[in-house]
Design a protein around this motif. Sequence first.
Motif, PDB file in Angstrom:
ATOM      1  N   ARG A 395     -46.485   4.618 -15.749  1.00 47.27           N
ATOM      2  CA  ARG A 395     -45.249   4.815 -15.004  1.00 47.27           C
ATOM      3  C   ARG A 395     -45.233   6.240 -14.462  1.00 47.27           C
ATOM      4  O   ARG A 395     -46.122   7.045 -14.769  1.00 47.27           O
ATOM      5  CB  ARG A 395     -44.034   4.563 -15.880  1.00 47.27           C
ATOM      6  CG  ARG A 395     -43.877   5.535 -17.038  1.00 47.27           C
ATOM      7  CD  ARG A 395     -42.738   5.118 -17.952  1.00 47.27           C
ATOM      8  NE  ARG A 395     -42.494   6.095 -19.000  1.00 47.27           N
ATOM      9  CZ  ARG A 395     -41.735   5.878 -20.063  1.00 47.27           C
ATOM     10  NH1 ARG A 395     -41.165   4.686 -20.218  1.00 47.27           N
ATOM     11  NH2 ARG A 395     -41.547   6.813 -20.967  1.00 47.27           N
ATOM     12  N   ASN A 435     -44.732   6.390  -6.757  1.00 44.21           N
ATOM     13  CA  ASN A 435     -43.475   6.712  -6.087  1.00 44.21           C
ATOM     14  C   ASN A 435     -43.730   7.699  -4.948  1.00 44.21           C
ATOM     15  O   ASN A 435     -43.500   8.903  -5.089  1.00 44.21           O
ATOM     16  CB  ASN A 435     -42.468   7.290  -7.083  1.00 44.21           C
ATOM     17  CG  ASN A 435     -41.045   7.256  -6.564  1.00 44.21           C
ATOM     18  OD1 ASN A 435     -40.800   6.947  -5.401  1.00 44.21           O
ATOM     19  ND2 ASN A 435     -40.099   7.579  -7.423  1.00 44.21           N
ATOM     20  N   ALA A 502     -48.149   1.047  -3.274  1.00 43.14           N
ATOM     21  CA  ALA A 502     -46.817   1.600  -3.535  1.00 43.14           C
ATOM     22  C   ALA A 502     -45.813   1.266  -2.445  1.00 43.14           C
ATOM     23  O   ALA A 502     -44.691   1.780  -2.464  1.00 43.14           O
ATOM     24  CB  ALA A 502     -46.931   3.114  -3.686  1.00 43.14           C
ATOM     25  N   GLU A 504     -43.915  -1.335  -1.738  1.00 45.64           N
ATOM     26  CA  GLU A 504     -42.638  -1.938  -2.130  1.00 45.64           C
ATOM     27  C   GLU A 504     -41.703  -0.902  -2.751  1.00 45.64           C
ATOM     28  O   GLU A 504     -40.496  -0.933  -2.526  1.00 45.64           O
ATOM     29  CB  GLU A 504     -42.879  -3.097  -3.092  1.00 45.64           C
ATOM     30  CG  GLU A 504     -43.468  -4.325  -2.424  1.00 45.64           C
ATOM     31  CD  GLU A 504     -43.470  -5.538  -3.325  1.00 45.64           C
ATOM     32  OE1 GLU A 504     -42.814  -5.490  -4.397  1.00 45.64           O
ATOM     33  OE2 GLU A 504     -44.117  -6.535  -2.980  1.00 45.64           O
ATOM     34  N   ARG A 505     -42.261   0.050  -3.537  1.00 49.63           N
ATOM     35  CA  ARG A 505     -41.424   1.106  -4.114  1.00 49.63           C
ATOM     36  C   ARG A 505     -40.829   1.962  -2.995  1.00 49.63           C
ATOM     37  O   ARG A 505     -39.666   2.365  -3.055  1.00 49.63           O
ATOM     38  CB  ARG A 505     -42.258   1.960  -5.068  1.00 49.63           C
ATOM     39  CG  ARG A 505     -41.476   3.108  -5.737  1.00 49.63           C
ATOM     40  CD  ARG A 505     -40.399   2.574  -6.676  1.00 49.63           C
ATOM     41  NE  ARG A 505     -39.673   3.634  -7.340  1.00 49.63           N
ATOM     42  CZ  ARG A 505     -40.037   4.197  -8.485  1.00 49.63           C
ATOM     43  NH1 ARG A 505     -41.155   3.791  -9.093  1.00 49.63           N
ATOM     44  NH2 ARG A 505     -39.309   5.142  -9.035  1.00 49.63           N
ATOM     45  N   THR A 506     -41.629   2.244  -1.981  1.00 49.07           N
ATOM     46  CA  THR A 506     -41.130   3.030  -0.852  1.00 49.07           C
ATOM     47  C   THR A 506     -39.994   2.300  -0.155  1.00 49.07           C
ATOM     48  O   THR A 506     -38.969   2.903   0.193  1.00 49.07           O
ATOM     49  CB  THR A 506     -42.260   3.323   0.144  1.00 49.07           C
ATOM     50  OG1 THR A 506     -43.291   4.059  -0.519  1.00 49.07           O
ATOM     51  CG2 THR A 506     -41.754   4.131   1.327  1.00 49.07           C
ATOM     52  N   ASN A 509     -36.833   2.677  -2.133  1.00 53.01           N
ATOM     53  CA  ASN A 509     -36.277   4.026  -2.073  1.00 53.01           C
ATOM     54  C   ASN A 509     -35.697   4.359  -0.709  1.00 53.01           C
ATOM     55  O   ASN A 509     -34.768   5.168  -0.602  1.00 53.01           O
ATOM     56  CB  ASN A 509     -37.340   5.052  -2.465  1.00 53.01           C
ATOM     57  CG  ASN A 509     -37.466   5.191  -3.973  1.00 53.01           C
ATOM     58  OD1 ASN A 509     -36.609   4.725  -4.714  1.00 53.01           O
ATOM     59  ND2 ASN A 509     -38.527   5.819  -4.416  1.00 53.01           N
TER      60      ASN A 509
END
Length: 559
Positions: A395, A435, A502, A504-506, A509
């Motif tokens: 993580r 992230n 990454a 989907e995390r972007t 956010n």
Amino acid sequence: MTATLDGAAIAEVLGAVPLFTDLAPELLAMVAAEATARRVPAGTVLFQMGDDGDEMFAVARGLVQIVLPGPSGTEEVVAELGDGRWFGEMALITGEPRSAAARVTVDTDLLQLSRASFHSLLARMPVLALRLSQELSRRLRARLVAASEGPAHHLVVLEDTADTVESAVAARELATAIAAELGGSIAYLDLGTGARDRADVRLESHPCRDLADVERLRRSHAAVVMRVPQGHPLSERVRVLPGAKVDATGLMVDPANGSATSGILATPLQQRARRLIGRRVGLVLGAGGAKGLAHVGAIRSFERAGLRFDMLAGTSMGAIIATLIALGWGSDRMQELAERVRKNFRAMLVDVGLSGSLLRGAKKRAVLAELTDGKQFEDLSVPLWVVAADLVLQREFIFDRGDLGEALDASSAIPAIFPVVSLEERQLVDGWVVNPLPADVLRQNGADMVIAVDPNVADGRKPRPHAGHRRRAWWKRFLSPQTLIDPVGMVRVTMQAMDVGARERTMANLSLVDVCVQPALGGYSTTDVQKLPAILAAGEAAAEAALQTIHATVGPRAA
């Protein structure tokens, strides 16, 4: 339910949907090819609250109601969506159950995108992620505004433990800063014995005999600021007034309280004022390798505009630039550094080792140590968060204290390219893995507004293919002989892989961002250091285009 629209008609309808407005014709045609047209009769329930969300919809012609359960088993219509409106995307993106029901009220032509089709479009057209984030941000801000409704005006109570002339001066300075942030005059009540009358066009001084005076001023002014010594008869009573913001630290005398800071950092006095009225502005800078140098161009635009930020966060190259901002660097000095890297890239950063990683990383560590000069997070005048990835716990790991150089070394440790950074029991690598645009970190730490610069939201142009790498999957390019003997090529391919992982995390956010600056860098790669002038210009142009929206978001006081 049968199709009622041909491909051209579908494209025309989609072109009116905000998500797809102004897309190039060929991109709009790609979207239309993925959409399914449906004629839905009146009375049809498209989905119920709690259903799985596998599709999003756009209304071509007709009307759809969004319905929530009301009291005593009744229904409450919370929205009516007509031609060109779209819905159902949140459950599709998050995978969570539907948060409301949707019902067709007249015979309606709908366009439908499945989850698979939607993700396929996002993979091929990253510009859609930005469009989606802008709409989600608008909705989020609307919810936040609605949730914050209550006392219409600010009431700030400054508890004074000293009740001296010095604390009285500090209180007036803080009240003046609050007025400046709100863009007008405010009511000022000084109940202390060390008070001094001093003319100030932003502060309207008033006497205060009881709570009725306070409530009267609250109704007539955008803000009321009170200096109340401990032990005053009104001290305990004003503390419990609805909506009162009580602060016992704002009057600490600080010689640097209102002194100007370099670059785009808010002064300590500005930071205190914004904290008390809920207007802290955070700046998040995304990962991007060489494309991240567009941050420097954006910062130059922010400097000219007089923008000031209260907190910073970044990942990888974004973390490096955010740290330089926190250290007081301006855009000119950053550009000089970038030019130095461009001219001496291999000499400054490339040290082939092939012992657990392609590069030994000693040169990178030396450069970062030189830039940070032994400084700690605790030495900075604004909060800073640097994101890395923890391989042990799988993580993100967020640096907010300790050695800045060590944090940047971890945040920029591209897997397999640079060595893993060991920190106690942790094994840390580039934060891009988990992230790339840590807007959530700023929100979690109290940012009321977030401005982002994301160098990885493509502008629709495909990156220029490199010789021998045309039309090949990233993993094939990674294992090709050309890449294995070319460290720069290996970096490029690895960064591409991290960006895909990454994405989907972007997207998630981006929904937390108020304004996203999007440099037009779709034609550049993460290793195009030699394209520095064009990358800087792209960052500056994108920031200039966003300034009007940024000023409207942060309010009347930006500097």
